[in-house]
Design a protein around this motif. Structure first.
Motif, mmCIF file in Angstrom:
data_model
loop_
_atom_site.group_PDB
_atom_site.id
_atom_site.type_symbol
_atom_site.label_atom_id
_atom_site.label_comp_id
_atom_site.label_asym_id
_atom_site.label_seq_id
_atom_site.Cartn_x
_atom_site.Cartn_y
_atom_site.Cartn_z
ATOM 1 N N ASP A 179 3.820 52.792 -32.791
ATOM 2 C CA ASP A 179 4.537 51.750 -31.832
ATOM 3 C C ASP A 179 4.334 50.323 -32.134
ATOM 4 O O ASP A 179 3.173 49.881 -32.273
ATOM 5 C CB ASP A 179 3.890 52.119 -30.412
ATOM 6 N N LYS A 211 4.471 47.638 -30.631
ATOM 7 C CA LYS A 211 3.946 46.933 -29.919
ATOM 8 C C LYS A 211 2.447 46.643 -29.933
ATOM 9 O O LYS A 211 1.772 45.772 -29.487
ATOM 10 C CB LYS A 211 4.252 47.031 -28.461
ATOM 11 N N VAL A 212 1.779 47.962 -30.325
ATOM 12 C CA VAL A 212 0.463 48.110 -30.083
ATOM 13 C C VAL A 212 -0.083 48.818 -31.384
ATOM 14 O O VAL A 212 -1.372 48.739 -31.553
ATOM 15 C CB VAL A 212 -0.042 49.136 -28.809
ATOM 16 N N LEU A 260 -2.548 45.625 -23.651
ATOM 17 C CA LEU A 260 -2.532 44.806 -24.938
ATOM 18 C C LEU A 260 -4.202 44.528 -25.208
ATOM 19 O O LEU A 260 -4.451 43.530 -25.509
ATOM 20 C CB LEU A 260 -1.754 43.604 -25.155
ATOM 21 N N LEU A 301 0.178 55.438 -31.341
ATOM 22 C CA LEU A 301 -0.192 53.906 -31.002
ATOM 23 C C LEU A 301 0.333 53.291 -32.535
ATOM 24 O O LEU A 301 0.805 52.205 -32.375
ATOM 25 C CB LEU A 301 -1.872 53.802 -31.007
ATOM 26 N N VAL A 317 -1.320 55.256 -24.430
ATOM 27 C CA VAL A 317 -0.145 54.450 -24.912
ATOM 28 C C VAL A 317 0.241 53.593 -23.871
ATOM 29 O O VAL A 317 0.553 52.264 -24.393
ATOM 30 C CB VAL A 317 0.870 55.535 -25.697
ATOM 31 N N GLU A 318 0.664 54.050 -22.818
ATOM 32 C CA GLU A 318 1.223 53.459 -21.645
ATOM 33 C C GLU A 318 0.281 52.177 -21.366
ATOM 34 O O GLU A 318 0.572 50.933 -21.203
ATOM 35 C CB GLU A 318 1.393 54.581 -20.530
ATOM 36 N N ARG A 350 0.117 49.565 -24.128
ATOM 37 C CA ARG A 350 1.375 48.751 -24.082
ATOM 38 C C ARG A 350 1.514 47.820 -22.962
ATOM 39 O O ARG A 350 1.700 46.658 -23.160
ATOM 40 C CB ARG A 350 2.575 49.501 -23.881
ATOM 41 N N LYS A 351 0.849 47.914 -21.913
ATOM 42 C CA LYS A 351 0.709 47.221 -20.558
ATOM 43 C C LYS A 351 -0.387 45.971 -20.764
ATOM 44 O O LYS A 351 -0.036 44.889 -20.454
ATOM 45 C CB LYS A 351 0.446 48.056 -19.322
#
Length: 131
Positions: A76, A78-79, A51, A73, A44-45, A48-49
């Motif tokens: 979240d 963002k993703v 994309l 995921l 996930v990290e 997010r970084k």
């Protein structure tokens, strides 16, 4: 099978070294940039970084299930839009249903067949990869 070279970023979440190398070599040969993650908790990290345009997710990971990671995921914002292709040794009909219920947009069983793998990646890859 001839597939035109593409661009795009793919995060490969896979703990098996041979599978990781196979997936990344195949994707690289078709023009994709790959990011590797062997630890599901970090997926996930990295997503997010970086994309990525697509995430290839092994379901049987040592610490946490690929299904749980996919749920994280999809929860979240963002993703959540990034498609997830599950690649797993689970090959029963009920397993595919569980994979799809977790939020995976695609499903392939191992051992993969190269043509099917590339078709699945192409089908899930956005038409315009992220910049």
């Amino acid at each position: 099978m001839m597939v035109k070279k593409r661009s795009g970023k793919v995060l490969v979440v896979e703990d098996n070294e041979l599978n990781m190398r196979l997936f990344c070599d195949l994707l690289g040969a078709y023009g994709f940039t790959t990011f590797q993650c062997r630890d599901g908790a970090k997926a996930v990290e990295i997503a997010r970084k970086e994309l990525p345009d697509l995430i290839i997710m092994d379901i049987q990971l040592p610490e946490v299930s690929g299904l749980d990671i996919t749920r994280w995921l999809k929860d979240d914002k963002k993703v959540a839009h990034i498609p997830v292709l599950a690649v797993t040794a689970f090959a029963m009909r009920a397993d595919e249903q569980r994979v799809r219920e977790a939020g995976c947009e695609g499903y392939l069983s191992k051992p993969i067949q190269i043509a099917s793998f590339i078709r699945a990646v192409e089908a899930l890859m956005p038409k315009e990869p992220a910049a």
